[in-house]
Motif scaffolding. Sequence first.
Motif, PDB file in Angstrom:
ATOM      1  N   SER A  44      -6.057  -7.115   0.913  1.00 35.88           N
ATOM      2  CA  SER A  44      -6.560  -7.841   1.918  1.00 35.88           C
ATOM      3  C   SER A  44      -5.995  -7.267   3.354  1.00 35.88           C
ATOM      4  N   HIS A  45      -5.435  -6.121   3.214  1.00 34.81           N
ATOM      5  CA  HIS A  45      -5.078  -5.353   4.507  1.00 34.81           C
ATOM      6  C   HIS A  45      -4.383  -6.184   5.612  1.00 34.81           C
ATOM      7  N   ARG A  46      -3.477  -7.217   4.979  1.00 35.72           N
ATOM      8  CA  ARG A  46      -2.417  -8.073   5.826  1.00 35.72           C
ATOM      9  C   ARG A  46      -1.382  -7.282   6.043  1.00 35.72           C
ATOM     10  N   LYS A  47      -0.866  -7.384   6.946  1.00 38.27           N
ATOM     11  CA  LYS A  47       0.698  -6.756   7.111  1.00 38.27           C
ATOM     12  C   LYS A  47       1.756  -7.284   6.179  1.00 38.27           C
ATOM     13  N   LEU A  48       2.325  -6.211   5.715  1.00 34.33           N
ATOM     14  CA  LEU A  48       3.592  -6.786   4.927  1.00 34.33           C
ATOM     15  C   LEU A  48       4.763  -6.387   5.398  1.00 34.33           C
ATOM     16  N   ILE A  49       5.742  -7.165   5.491  1.00 36.03           N
ATOM     17  CA  ILE A  49       7.138  -6.654   5.767  1.00 36.03           C
ATOM     18  C   ILE A  49       8.244  -6.852   4.872  1.00 36.03           C
TER      19      ILE A  49
ATOM     20  N   GLU B  38       0.889  -1.282  -0.034  1.00 36.66           N
ATOM     21  CA  GLU B  38       0.089   0.070   0.160  1.00 36.66           C
ATOM     22  C   GLU B  38       0.959   1.341   0.036  1.00 36.66           C
ATOM     23  N   THR B  39       2.035   1.281   0.740  1.00 39.62           N
ATOM     24  CA  THR B  39       2.750   2.432   0.845  1.00 39.62           C
ATOM     25  C   THR B  39       4.172   2.169   0.972  1.00 39.62           C
ATOM     26  N   VAL B  40       5.064   2.746   0.326  1.00 39.34           N
ATOM     27  CA  VAL B  40       6.657   2.415   0.514  1.00 39.34           C
ATOM     28  C   VAL B  40       7.189   3.819   0.415  1.00 39.34           C
ATOM     29  N   PRO B  41       7.473   4.282   1.696  1.00 40.48           N
ATOM     30  CA  PRO B  41       7.901   5.856   1.923  1.00 40.48           C
ATOM     31  C   PRO B  41       9.166   6.102   0.906  1.00 40.48           C
ATOM     32  N   ALA B  42       9.177   7.373   0.687  1.00 43.97           N
ATOM     33  CA  ALA B  42      10.298   7.844   0.003  1.00 43.97           C
ATOM     34  C   ALA B  42      11.533   7.808   0.924  1.00 43.97           C
TER      35      ALA B  42
END
Length: 166
Positions: free
Chosen positions: A154-159, A127-131
């Motif tokens: 799915s709103h699962r956490k991704l690491i 969903e988000t990859v910060p600059a």
Amino acid sequence: MIPLFRAAGMLALIALGACSEERHPFDRHLAQLRPVTVAALPDMGWPVGTMLCPMGLYQSEVSDSAPPAERVNAFLKQKQFLGDEGLWSLIVVKPMPEGDAGIEQLFFKRADYDVINDPQRIERDAETVPAGFAPQACVTVEQARLLVTREQRSHRKLIIFGTAQT
């Protein structure tokens, strides 16, 4: 009679505790992280220069672009390792001159998060990859940062393991 019931209850609790699996401290750390954050690694006692190579579900080798790829992939091939649906693993490569000396593979059950490192999957699912955050197939412990985000569908956490500019 009541002391007998207490003793039986304590034995039952001890038996249940013995049946439960103890989670690795690193796994417990990852499970506690909340989206959207970029976090440093906890101190796991790994020496300076140790490389960490996360392997997601079904992944059986490290990307050729990663510095220790040749050593790690030879280690995995010798072990006849095949990725799995229910497990992800972390390859810990301690600074050693050659071969599989100093390589350890830690296994973790799939939990409420998924570890991913495939650039196409990161682009598609995260969903988000910060600059300033750069995903890495392998990263040294002193530079490693963990991005915790959500999967879009799915709103699962991704690491995601990587580095971050400060």
